[in-house]
Each structure stands twice: as C-alpha cells, then as structure tokens.
Design a protein around this motif. Structure first.
Motif, PDB file in Angstrom:
ATOM      1  N   PRO A   6       6.166   7.211   6.273  1.00 35.04           N
ATOM      2  CA  PRO A   6       4.584   7.257   6.696  1.00 35.04           C
ATOM      3  C   PRO A   6       3.676   7.973   5.709  1.00 35.04           C
ATOM      4  N   VAL A   7       4.074   8.830   4.924  1.00 34.97           N
ATOM      5  CA  VAL A   7       3.142   9.426   4.118  1.00 34.97           C
ATOM      6  C   VAL A   7       2.788   8.562   2.901  1.00 34.97           C
ATOM      7  N   LEU A   8       3.748   7.725   2.324  1.00 32.99           N
ATOM      8  CA  LEU A   8       3.582   7.027   1.279  1.00 32.99           C
ATOM      9  C   LEU A   8       2.789   5.812   1.780  1.00 32.99           C
ATOM     10  N   ILE A   9       2.797   5.296   2.910  1.00 28.59           N
ATOM     11  CA  ILE A   9       1.998   4.252   3.759  1.00 28.59           C
ATOM     12  C   ILE A   9       0.777   4.740   3.702  1.00 28.59           C
ATOM     13  N   GLY A  10       0.497   5.871   4.311  1.00 27.11           N
ATOM     14  CA  GLY A  10      -1.004   6.450   4.508  1.00 27.11           C
ATOM     15  C   GLY A  10      -1.626   6.762   3.195  1.00 27.11           C
ATOM     16  N   LEU A  11      -0.792   6.904   1.889  1.00 25.31           N
ATOM     17  CA  LEU A  11      -1.365   7.060   0.597  1.00 25.31           C
ATOM     18  C   LEU A  11      -1.749   5.767  -0.044  1.00 25.31           C
ATOM     19  N   MET A  12      -0.987   4.872   0.048  1.00 20.95           N
ATOM     20  CA  MET A  12      -1.074   3.506  -0.554  1.00 20.95           C
ATOM     21  C   MET A  12      -1.961   2.700   0.270  1.00 20.95           C
ATOM     22  N   ALA A  13      -2.200   2.950   1.579  1.00 20.67           N
ATOM     23  CA  ALA A  13      -3.248   2.043   2.323  1.00 20.67           C
ATOM     24  C   ALA A  13      -4.646   2.110   1.665  1.00 20.67           C
ATOM     25  N   PRO A  14      -5.323   3.206   1.573  1.00 22.47           N
ATOM     26  CA  PRO A  14      -6.466   3.071   0.919  1.00 22.47           C
ATOM     27  C   PRO A  14      -6.405   2.340  -0.452  1.00 22.47           C
ATOM     28  N   LEU A  15      -5.478   2.557  -1.311  1.00 18.38           N
ATOM     29  CA  LEU A  15      -5.661   2.051  -2.545  1.00 18.38           C
ATOM     30  C   LEU A  15      -5.352   0.272  -2.425  1.00 18.38           C
ATOM     31  N   LEU A  16      -4.466  -0.184  -1.316  1.00 15.80           N
ATOM     32  CA  LEU A  16      -4.556  -1.803  -1.241  1.00 15.80           C
ATOM     33  C   LEU A  16      -5.798  -2.126  -0.785  1.00 15.80           C
ATOM     34  N   VAL A  17      -6.273  -1.386   0.009  1.00 12.75           N
ATOM     35  CA  VAL A  17      -7.590  -1.541   0.763  1.00 12.75           C
ATOM     36  C   VAL A  17      -8.668  -2.064  -0.220  1.00 12.75           C
ATOM     37  N   MET A  18      -8.717  -0.897  -1.289  1.00  9.55           N
ATOM     38  CA  MET A  18      -9.768  -1.044  -2.269  1.00  9.55           C
ATOM     39  C   MET A  18      -9.541  -2.154  -3.248  1.00  9.55           C
ATOM     40  N   LEU A  19      -7.988  -2.662  -3.681  1.00 10.69           N
ATOM     41  CA  LEU A  19      -7.669  -3.734  -4.321  1.00 10.69           C
ATOM     42  C   LEU A  19      -8.104  -5.013  -3.752  1.00 10.69           C
ATOM     43  N   THR A  20      -7.884  -4.991  -2.513  1.00  8.79           N
ATOM     44  CA  THR A  20      -8.166  -6.162  -1.684  1.00  8.79           C
ATOM     45  C   THR A  20      -9.642  -6.547  -1.713  1.00  8.79           C
ATOM     46  N   ILE A  21     -10.292  -5.503  -1.758  1.00  8.73           N
ATOM     47  CA  ILE A  21     -12.009  -5.782  -1.552  1.00  8.73           C
ATOM     48  C   ILE A  21     -12.373  -5.845  -3.160  1.00  8.73           C
ATOM     49  N   GLU A  22     -12.021  -5.245  -3.851  1.00  8.98           N
ATOM     50  CA  GLU A  22     -12.461  -5.421  -5.427  1.00  8.98           C
ATOM     51  C   GLU A  22     -11.213  -5.511  -6.205  1.00  8.98           C
ATOM     52  N   PRO A  23     -10.573  -6.499  -6.533  1.00 12.72           N
ATOM     53  CA  PRO A  23      -9.569  -6.696  -7.531  1.00 12.72           C
ATOM     54  C   PRO A  23      -9.879  -6.453  -8.737  1.00 12.72           C
ATOM     55  N   SER A  24     -11.049  -6.123  -9.181  1.00 12.81           N
ATOM     56  CA  SER A  24     -11.162  -6.177 -10.652  1.00 12.81           C
ATOM     57  C   SER A  24     -11.032  -4.326 -10.891  1.00 12.81           C
ATOM     58  N   LEU A  25     -10.517  -3.564  -9.837  1.00 15.14           N
ATOM     59  CA  LEU A  25     -10.153  -2.120 -10.146  1.00 15.14           C
ATOM     60  C   LEU A  25      -8.946  -2.198 -10.741  1.00 15.14           C
ATOM     61  N   VAL A  26      -8.138  -3.125 -10.840  1.00 13.43           N
ATOM     62  CA  VAL A  26      -6.841  -3.041 -11.327  1.00 13.43           C
ATOM     63  C   VAL A  26      -7.062  -2.725 -12.870  1.00 13.43           C
ATOM     64  N   ARG A  27      -8.061  -3.299 -13.535  1.00 15.88           N
ATOM     65  CA  ARG A  27      -8.212  -2.894 -15.044  1.00 15.88           C
ATOM     66  C   ARG A  27      -8.519  -1.617 -15.233  1.00 15.88           C
ATOM     67  N   HIS A  28      -8.989  -0.682 -14.263  1.00 14.83           N
ATOM     68  CA  HIS A  28      -9.350   0.644 -14.160  1.00 14.83           C
ATOM     69  C   HIS A  28      -8.139   1.686 -13.807  1.00 14.83           C
ATOM     70  N   ALA A  29      -6.954   1.678 -14.797  1.00 14.16           N
ATOM     71  CA  ALA A  29      -5.802   2.360 -14.377  1.00 14.16           C
ATOM     72  C   ALA A  29      -6.033   3.728 -14.136  1.00 14.16           C
TER      73      ALA A  29
END
Length: 166
Positions: A33-56
C-alpha cells in the motif's frame, strides 16, 4: 527479536504478534500500500503529461522526497508511540522479563531483571462505556506500571507470580 539459546519458562501474548518474530512480516504487509500510494501521483502525472518522462531528475525528486518525509514520519511515530504490550517473555535462565510492544509499523522489546519488579497485580476499573474491566500489570521499583497482554488468565498470573517469587 531473536530467541536466545535458553528456553523461556513463560510466554504471555495476546495473539496479535509473535513475540519472537521481528518486524519483517509487518513491514512486508505495509510495503504494497505504501508503494502504491507513492507511485499513484507519479502515474497520474505521467498520464496527464507524458513529456515529463524526459525530466528524470524531476521524477526522481517527486518520488524520493515524499518517501523521505513518510519515512521520517514513521520513525517519529514509532519512537513516540511504542504501542500496546502484545507479549511478555519470562526467562528464568537469565532471570529477565522481556516486554514486547507493537504498533502498526514496529515491534519493540525491552528487558528488565526480576529484581526490578516489585509486584504483579490485578487492577479493577471501568472502560469508556462504564463497564467493569480488569487488567493485570507489573509494577517496577521505579513505580512504572506495565500492563500485561489482554486476555491474560488467572493461571498465567499465578505462574508469573510463582516464577518471580511473589
């Protein structure tokens, strides 16, 4: 906590935690649950703005800073709130009573010699709803009251008093 070479003569537990086990099972249960909670905002950001992948470096910071803050918060919580007494191990070979406390994230054990214990007593009281309750506690020379695990029977109390010599 690892079990010593000597076998304890009496183990009192409420069944919620194995007094001989460490924190591994508890942490493994909370990791998902902790890892899912931490990854959820990251996945939402990547879904909304895929160009964020370039900003590692932004992505790493966005993940590591919350992890750091959560870890510090958990550490502070575990230090300030050791939890309820979930087990007591009485070792006659070393003449020590080990109290095992546990909360959601950690399990802590602390040992005290038999000579530090003045009495084992049953205290009658009332709960929040006004019902009569009974709890067992160990009283130390420093007047600390250490509650025994819930569900401690009269036979276990008698055995503990006998082992302690009270």
């Amino acid at each position: 906590m690892s079990q010593t070479a000597s076998t304890p003569s009496l183990v009192l537990t409420d069944g919620s935690v194995d007094p001989f086990a460490g924190n591994g099972a508890r942490l493994a249960r909370a990791a998902g649950p902790v890892l899912i909670g931490l990854m959820a905002p990251l996945l939402v950001m990547l879904t909304i703005e895929p160009s964020l992948v370039r900003h590692a470096q932004f992505m790493i910071a966005a993940l590591l800073i919350p992890i750091l803050l959560i870890a510090v918060g958990i550490c502070i919580y575990c230090v300030l709130s050791p939890g309820v007494v979930s087990g007591v191990i009485v070792d006659t070979a070393t003449r020590q009573l080990t109290v095992v406390q546990s909360n959601f994230f950690a399990t802590r054990s602390s040992a005290m010699p038999f000579t530090a214990i003045t009495s084992v007593r049953v205290v009658a009281g009332y709960d929040r709803d006004g019902y009569a309750t009974r709890r067992t506690e160990v009283v130390t020379r420093r007047s600390e009251r250490i509650p025994l695990p819930a569900g401690t029977t009269d036979a276990e109390i008698a055995a503990l008093r006998q082992v302690l010599g009270h």
